[in-house]
Structure formats: structure tokens, C-alpha cells
Motif scaffolding. Sequence first.
Motif: not given
Length: 932
Positions: A667-676, A678-684, A734-735
Motif C-alpha cells: 500500500g505504501t508502494q502504491w500511495a501517490e503522495d510521493v509523486l510530487a 518527480m517532475p510533472a512530465a515524468q510522473r506518468p 529512486e525518489p
Amino acid sequence: MGGQWLGCLVLAAAVAASVFDRPEIRVSPSPPVSARVELAAGERALDLAIAPDSPLVALVLANPAGERRLAWWRIGAVSLENPWRLPAGASPRWVAWHPEGKTLFVAGEQGGQWTIWRATPGAEARAIYRSKSRIERLVAGPRPFVVGFDEQRQQDRIAFRLFFGLQLQTGAYRVESVTEAGSRPYRVVGPGRKPAAVSETEDWRAAGGLPAKSARPVAFHPAGHLLLWQDEKDCFQVARYEVDHWESSEPLFEGQLCGAAVAPLPNGTGLVAWQPGEPGLTVYLDRGRTRLPVANGLRLQPPIAMAPDGRGAVALAGQAIEYVPVRLPLADVVNAWMFLEDPADTARFERNGGLLRPTSYDQLHSVLEAESYGCLAQPLAVHRRPFLVTTDLFWELYAAAYQGLFILRERRQAAPAFWELVHAAGAALPAGTKLEKMFRSMEAAGRGEPRGDAEAALILRAAGRAASPVLGVEFDYAELKPRGHYASDPALDRYFRAVRYLSWATDPEQTDALTREELLALRRLPVRVREIALRWIGAYADFLAPPRSPLAWRDESFQPPGYVRHPPPQERLLVFPLGWGFDNEVLNSTVYHAGWPPEEQIKGGQGPRLVPSALDVAAALGSRFARELLAGEMAKFPPLERALDRLVARRPAAPATLYERWLDALGTQWAEDVLAAMPAAQRPLWKAKRLQTGLASWTSLRHVTVLVNERSAAECGEEGIEPILLRPPRGAVEPDPPAFEAIAGLFEETARRVESWPALAGVAPGESEEPLRQGILRRLRDSAATARRFAQIARRQNEGREPSAEEYELILDAGRFAEHHFLVFKSLAREDLALSTPDPLPKIVDVAGGGRSGAPFLLAAVGRPLEWNHIVPFYGRRQIVKGAAYSFYEFASEQLLNDEEWRKRLPSQSPPAWIGPYLARTSLSCPPRDPF
């Protein structure tokens, strides 16, 4: 001819304990808009060079009277500055920046000699080399060399080198080189006799002296191993430095480029060229096959130079120096040349900030270790791609530990207890009853010799549905086909068949072979026999989710887990407490059940949903991306959306067993609060990669526990031999600090439980004397500590801070660390605990379907490792790093597959559609291919 040495000492810092101790220069960004500066009337630029760390241009200028001076231009400023002081009578002609910036090398005339000076702003320049021969052009090699050894300090001496054309009496030129201190000269390419200091038996190339009629240096590839030079026809050639000597030279782009001025691109992927009579500049990419026009609206002239971040070019434009912004793919990615196999790679990097590549490796850590060992000779003198330490590496390491410990307990405690139980129960049960016959047949199957026992023969054949001579009903013996680790070990193979037969044939949800009253006979067995059964079951306690039905061996008050919405009838008894984790509940709740309330029946206009998806598990554990990918399914089956909402609300808050903790960590691996981070273009791409990582790790969890989990189902030269020190591979992490910390927590909790286990006899794998428990605990704690260390590095990276030299070493060593610990943990599964080659990574497990429902099996699988190439910040620019990533597959199948069958099918199996846009067509060349 030749040069006069000005000093014998190499003025260079000694190599420190780590290759990362030498600082990396930080590059300031180039201006985003055009700029120019006008020269004085009649003045012209003879040479120019841009500083390697900032938009600062050094110039050699000449006035109509022939007088020459040095100046610099801060790009964007309206006038020139004069920070340099040359000795009296000096007449400069050529300039080159020191590769670390701040210092300028100047070549010119003074007192009838040609001289090279070393200059710094505000101080008088110092001569480091003199020759009576004319010097034509001056180039600084971008990487240092090992040029000697300091006996007193017991350290190598390293220095940068200068390269210049020296005119011979014939009028031809040859390329010569001296260190940045003016010492240790040698010949690179051009005419001349073999150096006298080289013996007749030694290869001439090793000391320099590649043959050519004439040679003048032009520029270096930014990696430092390729020297562009021009021959007597003004055509460009490329000389190649191999580890410690000049190896060869060949025409640039097969001899197609002549009579031009060129400058390599800072990202190493190609070069920019000016050609007479053509407007602007032309960029050559893809080994000369792709050409892009730049600054077409300007009439430029040489000399030309590229800004250090690749985002601009400087050239002469009439009576002015012109700066032109340049938009090129991956312009500021310093090592882009190492990662581009075809033009489609460039597009993926530009669009997504990275890509995933197929590999042929058997293990995740091999993606890194192949770079270290598989195709390289010497670590400091051969190009190395920097590493990315991924969470996948540690998920796989934990999977190896979990599996090793699981099999260790199974082999040493569970299996012996089970066979003891089979014999004792068979002897204690009333003769002639179904249960007594079942235990007798299992005992025969355990020996591998049916000896006239038809049921045992069917158990061992595991071929499909057949009338059972013992159960009195048709039974699906295909369910007994060994999968996972059981398929590769004869003893565990028979154990799997027998345990699966006992648990499946006695389960009223799967067969009507036995009544509840018949099963209650197990509670009436002698205490001694029932204690054996509980000992067998207890060996798995740490590795299972709780069951949803009570045990047949004892009378007990039973409460199913709180997340179970529709538990089976209390009359259902289990001979083994098959785990029913939250993932089972998810897969069960997202398919059709005719007996459930209408609002919970997952169906749509085209009928019921019979096969779930692994995406359901990820969505219920917090992956918004998985939920987005399920939008089509939710449109087809409207109740699915509400079912997922209810599952999210039922997610357990206090996981108890290691199985439940693994799920919670996913569940921690799939949480998406860490996406910030990464630069927006790399998030997908990162979202897709993180989803795939978690699903593959979940597959590993189910793969290990395939026997002891329930499965949900729908109803229905002289001195020239010098090693070059190429850019050290400064990797990244990996961030995702929370995921690293969650994995560390799994290792720590596992160590805590191993401490309380009964005695573990034996010697730790790979050790000569260390006791088994002590060795296991040390590896578990070491893995936890290392995962936490990478979490710390990732957190600082997210704050914009670079790793220390020690941390760069840790990143560089990540593959080796993972490999060693992985092999140790894997060896726990071997009966002799010996280190050996583990099974390949691809694995498959059935997670839903089958049984009475008649629905296809949902198979989840892990394929071969992927290589993740990812763009990260790098000292004011960017670079690409490579890491190891899982590949994940899922599909419906009418038949069960074991790992060996899956590996044969894998090449023809398509990956999920949502990962496809990020997959490159080819793997990376090893070592990297030269761009020209």
C-alpha cells in the motif's frame, strides 16, 4: 623540433580513496534568449571557447594593426571584460578552458617561440610549455589521466592533458599532448618516426603516434575518449582512446564531413557544424544519419562553441559575437549518448523522462552487475552508466528472504510434521472410512510409489478431472499440479500434492466428498495426533493471513477477519487454515456472486464479471492510478466502483502476520503522495513503474504461499601509456523514501520473529562457522539498515542535495550487495543450505478462478527484469541513470501453469497495455556505442 619541458612535477591532485572524492563541476544555465556583443571597429575574433561551468566566453581578438588581446564576454552583457594578464610581448592565438573551469589555457607567440600559458583572472599568466614550432589549435581533454605515482604518498597522480597541432618542417601538422603542467609530452596522431623510447616489440599505438599525413586537433567528445581531428584534406577523423592508449582512428561519418567547423554536443549524442555557404548551423545526430538545422536565419562564421548545458551556441556573426539559444533533444543530459539505441528512445526520454527496456537477465540485480562485470574491463578507465537504486531491488531481496525462511520452516518443520500426521492419522482413524483411505493414499503418494493404490496414482498424475475411487465423486486432480517452488524439488513436489489433496478434498466449497460429520472425526482423534496437526500448521503461522473458517482439528470459537464481508457458513471446517488475506477479499468482492445482495453483484449490460484483475488489489490498497486504469471495467460493471470504495474502507489497520505486513507495505508502494518528488512530465512513467513494481512483488508473495492460500472465485607514446579517468558513475536512488522504509520495516519485523523461532540447526549459508540463526538475523538486519540508508539518500535527493562520496559508493555497490544477500536468502530454500544458482526471476501463480465456478483462472506473473532508464538532476544539468525494475503480466487461462511452462510462454505474452507506451524496443549496447 619538439617541446621544452617547463618543470618535471605533475601539478595534479592525487587520487583519493574514492573516485567520487573529486568534485563534479556545477553548471549554470545558459540564457534562454539570443544575445550579441559588438566588437570594436575593425576588430575580429580569432578563437573563442565557452567555460565548462557557466555562460562565459573567452575570446582572442585581433585589431587591424595585428595586435592581439584576450577578453571575455558574459553572455548577455553589452560589453567585453579584460580579466587576463599575459606577459609582455605575448601574442595569443588559441584558447581552451580548463575542464574544471576558472582557468584558461592560451597558446600564442612570444620572443620567437610558440608558448602555452596557464591563466587565471587577475593574475599574470604563467608559461607551461614552449616550442620553436608553430602551434595550431589548442584543445583541453575533458577527463584526467593517471600520469604517475607519488611514492611518498603512495597515491596515483592525475592530471588533465592539453592537445595541440605542432607544425613540422614539411608544413604538415601532428597532434601532440602535454599535461596541464606542461610535462610528459607524447605524440597522438600525425607523421613522424616511431618514438625512440618504445621498443621494437611494443605496439607503436600504445605510446601514441597513430599514423597520418597531417593532423590538427579540433575537439573532444565530452566523455573524453574520442578526439576529433582534421587531416591534410580538412576532413574530420576520430581518434579513439582505449583504457590507457590511443587505439585507432577512422573517418568521421564515413568521411562525409570536410572543410567545416564542428563542436561536439555537450550531451555526447552528436555535433554541431558550420559549413561554408550554408546559413546557420547543422546538428548531426544518430551517427550522422539525422541532420537538424539550427539558427537558419543567421549568417554565422567560425569559430563556434556550444554552451555547457547544450542549450545555446556561440559563433562569429560579422562584426559581433552571437549567442543563439538552441533547442535539441536531451540537450542538457550529460550522458545521453550512452542511452540512445534508436531515435524512438529519444522521443520517449523527451516525453516521459525515461523508459523501460527489455533484458535477457535472469535476476534483477543482474541489470546492475552486468554493467559492472559483464562487459567492462577496468572500472575507472571504461565508460560506466550510473546506477539507479530502485525499490524493486529491495522488494525482490525481501521476497528472497521471505521465500527462503518459508521453505526453511516448511522443509524442517512443516513437512516432517505433515508426514508424521499422515501416518498417525491413518492409523488412528476407523478403517474403511473416507478419511482413513485418504490418509493411506497420501502416505503412498508421499513415498512416490502407489503400489496398487489407485487414488495415490491419481494424486501423483495430477492430470485433470476423474472419478475418485476414495472420495466417491469426480475430483479435479489438476489442482494438485505443483506450482511455485514445489515444482523444482521432488520431496516438496509430493508434499504439495498431498497437502493440496487433503485441503481441497475436505473443503465443502470445492467438493461434496465429505460431510461435516465425517470431518468432525478429526476432532475425536487422540490428543497426540491433533498436536502433530497443530505443529504442522504452526510452522506457517508467521507467513499466513488469517483464515475465514475454523479448523477441523479442535473445537474453538472462531471469528473471521473483520474485512471479510461474506464469510462462509460456520459449518465449513478446514483441515489447514488456508490464508484469506485482504487481497483474497478484494479478488472475491470484485467478481460476480449470485447469492450476494443485488447491489453487490458485479455485473453489467453484457453479463457478470467472472475474472478479477490484479489492478483491483492495487486500487483497494490505495493506487489511484490502478483505479484510473479500471475506469473501463467500472463502466462495464457499474457496481465495481462501489465495491472498491467499500474495500478501501475495510482495509485492515493493524496487520499482524508477515503476509499481512507485506500487503500493507505494498500500500505504501502504491500511495501517490510521493509523486510530487518527480517532475510533472515524468510522473506518468513513474506511476506505471510503481504500479508494476507493486503488482510484481504481490505476485512473488502469492507465488511463495500458493499452497497455503485460499483462492477466490466467481460463481457462475613516450609516457603515453596512461589510464584515462572517465566520469565516475554518480548514481541516484529512486525518489520514494516511504517505500524503502516500508521494506526496511518488513526486514526488521522478520528478524524479530526469527529470533523467537525454535532452534535452527546448521551453518549460515556462505559462512564457514556462523550459526544459522545468527547468520540469518545478520543478513536481515543488514538489509533493513541498507534500505533505510537508501531512504535517507532519496529524501535528501528530493530536497535537492547530492549524495556524498560514500553514498555514491553505496549506490555503485547496490547490485553487488543485492546479489550477495539474495543468494544467501535463496540458499535457505536448499536442503543443504549451499549457495547455488537460483531459479530465474520469471514466475507465475494462480490467484483467482477455477474450482466449482468454472471461471478461468486469473494468473499473475513476473517476467524477465526490465531496465529503467531515468533522467535525474545532475549538478545543474541532467543525466540518465539505469536501474532494475520488475515486469508484470496477468491473463485468464483455462489451465494452470507452473514456472517452467510460463518461461516457455513468456516470449509470446504481451505486457499490460498500460505499460506499453514506456517500453523501448531494444536493450542497451554493452559497453555503450560511440556516437561518432
